[in-house]
Scaffold this motif. Sequence first.
Motif, PDB file in Angstrom:
ATOM      1  N   PRO A  12      39.076  46.256  42.560  1.00 50.31           N
ATOM      2  CA  PRO A  12      38.206  45.889  41.438  1.00 50.31           C
ATOM      3  C   PRO A  12      38.845  46.125  40.063  1.00 50.31           C
ATOM      4  CG  PRO A  12      36.953  47.126  43.047  1.00 50.31           C
ATOM      5  CD  PRO A  12      38.402  47.190  43.456  1.00 50.31           C
ATOM      6  N   VAL A  13      39.635  47.177  39.933  1.00 54.55           N
ATOM      7  CA  VAL A  13      40.311  47.433  38.659  1.00 54.55           C
ATOM      8  C   VAL A  13      41.329  46.329  38.376  1.00 54.55           C
ATOM      9  CG1 VAL A  13      41.916  49.015  37.496  1.00 54.55           C
ATOM     10  CG2 VAL A  13      39.892  49.898  38.638  1.00 54.55           C
ATOM     11  N   CYS A  14      41.977  45.832  39.413  1.00 46.85           N
ATOM     12  CA  CYS A  14      42.901  44.703  39.232  1.00 46.85           C
ATOM     13  C   CYS A  14      42.150  43.472  38.731  1.00 46.85           C
ATOM     14  CB  CYS A  14      43.627  44.380  40.535  1.00 46.85           C
ATOM     15  SG  CYS A  14      44.899  45.565  40.952  1.00 46.85           S
ATOM     16  N   GLY A  15      40.928  43.257  39.234  1.00 46.49           N
ATOM     17  CA  GLY A  15      40.117  42.139  38.768  1.00 46.49           C
ATOM     18  C   GLY A  15      39.799  42.255  37.286  1.00 46.49           C
ATOM     19  N   VAL A  16      39.457  43.446  36.840  1.00 47.15           N
ATOM     20  CA  VAL A  16      39.180  43.673  35.412  1.00 47.15           C
ATOM     21  C   VAL A  16      40.449  43.452  34.587  1.00 47.15           C
ATOM     22  CG1 VAL A  16      38.520  45.421  33.709  1.00 47.15           C
ATOM     23  CG2 VAL A  16      37.263  45.238  35.863  1.00 47.15           C
ATOM     24  N   PHE A  17      41.583  43.940  35.088  1.00 50.07           N
ATOM     25  CA  PHE A  17      42.849  43.753  34.396  1.00 50.07           C
ATOM     26  C   PHE A  17      43.184  42.262  34.264  1.00 50.07           C
ATOM     27  CE2 PHE A  17      47.523  43.360  34.526  1.00 50.07           C
ATOM     28  CZ  PHE A  17      47.827  44.009  33.341  1.00 50.07           C
ATOM     29  N   THR A  48      43.042  33.104  40.196  1.00 51.32           N
ATOM     30  CA  THR A  48      43.972  34.229  40.254  1.00 51.32           C
ATOM     31  C   THR A  48      43.464  35.322  41.191  1.00 51.32           C
ATOM     32  OG1 THR A  48      44.641  33.756  37.986  1.00 51.32           O
ATOM     33  CG2 THR A  48      45.241  35.899  38.870  1.00 51.32           C
ATOM     34  N   CYS A  49      42.184  35.695  41.041  1.00 50.25           N
ATOM     35  CA  CYS A  49      41.618  36.733  41.923  1.00 50.25           C
ATOM     36  C   CYS A  49      41.621  36.269  43.376  1.00 50.25           C
ATOM     37  CB  CYS A  49      40.210  37.097  41.478  1.00 50.25           C
ATOM     38  SG  CYS A  49      40.182  38.144  40.021  1.00 50.25           S
ATOM     39  N   GLY A  50      41.291  35.006  43.604  1.00 53.19           N
ATOM     40  CA  GLY A  50      41.305  34.482  44.973  1.00 53.19           C
ATOM     41  C   GLY A  50      42.680  34.566  45.602  1.00 53.19           C
ATOM     42  N   THR A  51      43.687  34.221  44.834  1.00 52.01           N
ATOM     43  CA  THR A  51      45.062  34.277  45.346  1.00 52.01           C
ATOM     44  C   THR A  51      45.483  35.712  45.635  1.00 52.01           C
ATOM     45  OG1 THR A  51      45.638  32.283  44.115  1.00 52.01           O
ATOM     46  CG2 THR A  51      47.454  33.696  44.828  1.00 52.01           C
TER      47      THR A  51
END
Length: 125
Positions: free
Chosen positions: A36-41, A65-68
């Motif tokens: 989840p932190v990567c998603g926020v980033f 991007t998040c899907g990949t």
Amino acid sequence: LNLMKLLSFDLKVLKMGCLVGGNPVVQYALRQFVAPVCGVFILVVLCGKKYFKPAVIVWVEFINTCGTIFNLFFISIIISTFTPLVCYAHPGGHSHSMRASPSTLCFADEGHSAMVVIGLIAFAL
């Protein structure tokens, strides 16, 4: 080899024990919040990109991007969420410990129950 451990969300490679202590529940919770932190980033980076290129549609690029990235790390995320359920029996068969954290008794410690709940929430996300 350490890079592969990091890609499997093993935060012991980063030596985070000094910051968060030796509590296995806190370490497991941090491990689950990596995705989840990567998603926020990613969202912050895309908003910065929109600042320089106004034609960018942020939500489309965010979903792509998040899907990949989640597709790439799917197996690591799933293995990480089910870590509290991988236990081994003690000699004599009276109790079980987590393989990732031998000091935590499976289904007997409050810490283990917290890890199972965190893992189920992470799996649902």
